[in-house]
Design a protein around this motif. Structure first.
Motif, mmCIF file in Angstrom:
data_model
loop_
_atom_site.group_PDB
_atom_site.id
_atom_site.type_symbol
_atom_site.label_atom_id
_atom_site.label_comp_id
_atom_site.label_asym_id
_atom_site.label_seq_id
_atom_site.Cartn_x
_atom_site.Cartn_y
_atom_site.Cartn_z
ATOM 1 N N SER A 65 45.170 32.385 46.130
ATOM 2 C CA SER A 65 44.712 33.536 45.361
ATOM 3 C C SER A 65 45.578 34.720 45.770
ATOM 4 N N GLY A 99 39.992 37.206 47.435
ATOM 5 C CA GLY A 99 39.986 36.164 46.409
ATOM 6 C C GLY A 99 40.093 34.779 47.016
ATOM 7 N N ASP A 151 44.303 30.781 41.695
ATOM 8 C CA ASP A 151 43.132 31.474 41.161
ATOM 9 C C ASP A 151 43.473 32.944 40.907
ATOM 10 N N GLU A 152 42.670 33.593 40.056
ATOM 11 C CA GLU A 152 42.882 35.006 39.713
ATOM 12 C C GLU A 152 44.329 35.239 39.274
ATOM 13 N N GLY A 199 39.548 40.629 41.355
ATOM 14 C CA GLY A 199 39.409 39.573 42.345
ATOM 15 C C GLY A 199 38.157 39.701 43.179
#
Length: 655
Positions: free
Chosen positions: A221, A226, A287-288, A560
């Motif tokens: 992330s 995050g 992710d994010e 996030g």
């Protein structure tokens, strides 16, 4: 009146760089860069000077390039009698003069500035980042789907998605199917749509397909916060999986930041893992992804082996990265959601039984790699957060205004913005109710939990309703109640956010900590940060990189993060920064309730405005025929004009 040689010369005579800087027309960096490009060119060129200053400014504003077609003929300086007033050159003349300069090259040439066929002017390094990323994504998209054990896939999908009713399409299941077939997958969806749950199931399916061999999988992330949330989500999802223990145990539970995975080199923009020193991975989950800027995403994908799978998770409707680029938005394109080819629909039907109508128009292969999740598992049908965020995305300002003011939703409230001099009084009761217990707690973990329950988000940083001013008001309230003693730079209970990466300390932009007393150090103050694995890290405050107090933070900085309750403060007047993406991001940071303080006209203007960032990435990925251009990497086609990588890195034009 268009700018020409004599006019620009006169303007430059009248306005020194110092005057341009003081009046805010260009920053010092932009002025120095423009002067340097003229020196590189070898001849005075007002058009080049202006283009160089504008393209440098564009990157600081988040754009990848300067769109000359959009800028040509536009007024760029308003200065009245002192500064003068002029407009950019006409497009054809501007383009011709730039191409005659030694500082400007065509795509593939090793020049400081690159002008492409669509009149987009790039700093070389951003053109290079974009070309490399597009090439590596297209390379994965263009690979034929690998062999799949269909009986095993059907069985695995049945175990991973046991509640399938068979009536409505479960897009999580479709995303899982796509990720098994494809080397590149994007799973987009708002908070609560189950992106991380889906990816945990995907990893189980991939491990089954690859058994008995193990897969090397990494979870990353952009921020430490995050990474911590991703790590916990994967742990929770693993506990519910109906797969053999050896499969579940092979799913990684540790997540890291992108910088940590790549191996940051102190005081350098480079990483230990790069195009020449690949990551030892088979699968990379990011992710994010909406928070990742072009430069970092390009470096990350370059470091992934070409045979490695890449999965991006994110919300295409969220704010773009703080730095240059809107990578996830460009990858997802401007097309309809879940619009697939007939060939992919047949594969989905074979694996899931779903009869998805294919897109009638023949499009690029990348559209089969992108799945949008729509069902929300966090918010029910009566959720105001869900309804309002959808309306904001659709640009429906009337819906937002009507429903907020009617007060139909318990989890969404509207409050008229108080006057600046009344803001402290309006905040007092809320601040004491939300922060008092957290400030009195002693356990760092408990303090982090309490601070995550409520946060004030501001649309702007500066101004009477910006995060800087609001933080000062909050400190004043808490000081008057004797809850804090901010008589020096740091004080007990102070929440802080890192604003500059420190690779030595492994503290990165966006990491949140709290200042507390350390009994073992004679009650001296320490900065406590919670790592992705839940452990607490302590630092002497004097060692910290740049940071700021964050009782309140900007919406950009909140990406996030998730909080139980959010107070979103809009300014009292319109600003170009106010967009529907900003309002949407602010609202969707909350899990339980949102209160918006603002003015109707400002909210309506924000919802009517979209974030637009100039870039060529979308065209490279979505234009028809582009997938046929991946036979040779663009960075190997420089016609002998490029220097070797060692020399490139010394010039600062490279990676």
């Amino acid at each position: 009146m268009s700018i020409h040689q004599s006019q620009m010369t006169n303007v430059k005579r009248q306005m020194t760089n110092d005057l341009l800087y003081k009046t805010g027309v260009f920053s010092a960096l932009e002025l120095h860069f423009a002067d340097f490009m003229e020196k590189v060119s070898g001849t005075p060129s007002p058009s080049l000077w202006l283009a160089a200053a504008l393209v440098s400014r564009s990157t600081t504003e988040g754009h990848i390039c300067l769109d000359l077609a959009f800028t040509a003929g536009e007024r760029v300086i308003e200065g009245g009698e002192v500064l003068g007033s002029f407009v950019c050159p006409k497009l054809n003349g501007w383009k011709k003069e730039l191409l005659q300069s030694k500082a400007v090259g065509r795509p593939g040439e090793y020049k400081p500035l690159v002008l492409d066929d669509k009149c987009r002017l790039y700093l070389f390094r951003y053109w290079d980042y974009q070309e490399r990323l597009a090439y590596l994504i297209r390379s994965r998209v263009g690979v034929k789907d690998g062999p799949v054990n269909m009986p095993l896939l059907k069985e695995g999908l049945g175990k991973a998605f046991p509640s399938d009713s068979g009536n409505d399409v479960d897009w999580q299941k479709v995303a899982a199917c796509a990720a098994v077939y494809k080397k590149f997958t994007v799973i987009s969806g708002g908070p609560g749509t189950g992106k991380t749950t889906t990816v945990a199931k995907i990893m189980a399916l991939l491990l089954e397909q690859n058994s008995p061999n193990r897969l090397r999988i990494a979870l990353v992330s952009p921020t430490g916060k995050g990474a911590s949330r991703l790590q916990q989500a994967i742990k929770d999802a693993k506990a519910t999986l109906d797969f053999p223990e050896h499969i579940k145990s092979a799913i990684p539970e540790e997540a890291s930041t992108i910088h940590r995975l790549l191996g940051s080199i102190p005081d350098s923009p480079y990483f230990r893992h790069n195009a020449r020193n690949k990551l030892p991975l088979d699968v990379l989950v990011v992710d994010e992804a909406s928070m990742v800027d072009l430069a970092l995403m390009s470096k990350l994908v370059q470091a992934l082996p070409i045979e490695g799978r890449l999965m991006l998770l994110g919300d295409r409707d969220q704010l773009a990265s703080v730095q240059a680029g809107a990578v996830l938005g460009d990858i997802c394109g401007a097309g309809g959601l879940n619009s697939f080819s007939s060939r992919f629909c047949e594969k989905v039907a074979q694996a899931t039984g779903y009869k998805i109508c294919p897109d009638k128009e023949v499009g690029p292969a990348i559209k089969d790699c992108i799945v949008q999740l729509s069902r929300n598992y966090r918010f029910g049908p009566e959720s105001g957060i869900a309804a309002t965020s959808h309306a904001v995305n659709a640009g429906d300002a009337h819906f937002v205004d009507t429903w907020l003011k009617e007060g139909r939703y318990k989890d969404m409230r509207w409050h008229a913005l108080p006057r600046p001099e009344m803001l402290q009084g309006a905040l007092r009761r809320r601040i004491l109710a939300e922060y008092k217990k957290g400030l009195l707690a002693k356990d760092p973990r408990e303090i982090f939990r309490r601070f995550d329950r409520f946060r004030i988000l501001c649309a702007l940083r500066e101004g009477p309703f910006g995060s800087t001013s609001v933080n000062s008001l909050i400190e004043k309230i808490l000081r008057e109640e004797k809850l804090i003693k901010p008589d020096r730079r740091w004080y007990k209970g102070q929440p802080i956010m890192v604003t500059r990466n420190d690779y030595h300390l492994r503290l990165y932009n966006g990491d949140i900590g709290v200042i507390l007393e350390e009994p073992s150090a004679g009650n001296g103050l320490k900065a406590f940060f919670q790592a992705a694995d839940g452990t607490i890290r302590k630092f002497n405050p004097y060692r910290l990189p740049e940071h700021e107090t964050v009782y309140a933070m900007t919406v950009h900085k909140s990406q996030g993060s998730e909080f139980d309750r959010v107070l979103l403060v809009l300014p009292d007047r319109d600003s170009p920064v106010l967009t529907r993406e900003l309002v949407y991001t602010g609202i969707t940071r909350a899990k339980e309730s949102v209160e918006i303080w603002g003015r109707q006209a400002v909210l309506e203007q924000a919802i009517s405005r979209r974030t637009v960032r100039a870039s060529g990435l979308r065209d490279l990925l979505w234009e028809k025929g582009r997938e046929k251009t991946i036979t040779k990497a663009p960075f190997d086609c420089a016609q002998g004009r490029r220097k070797n990588w060692k020399t490139r890195n010394k010039t600062g034009l490279g990676n």
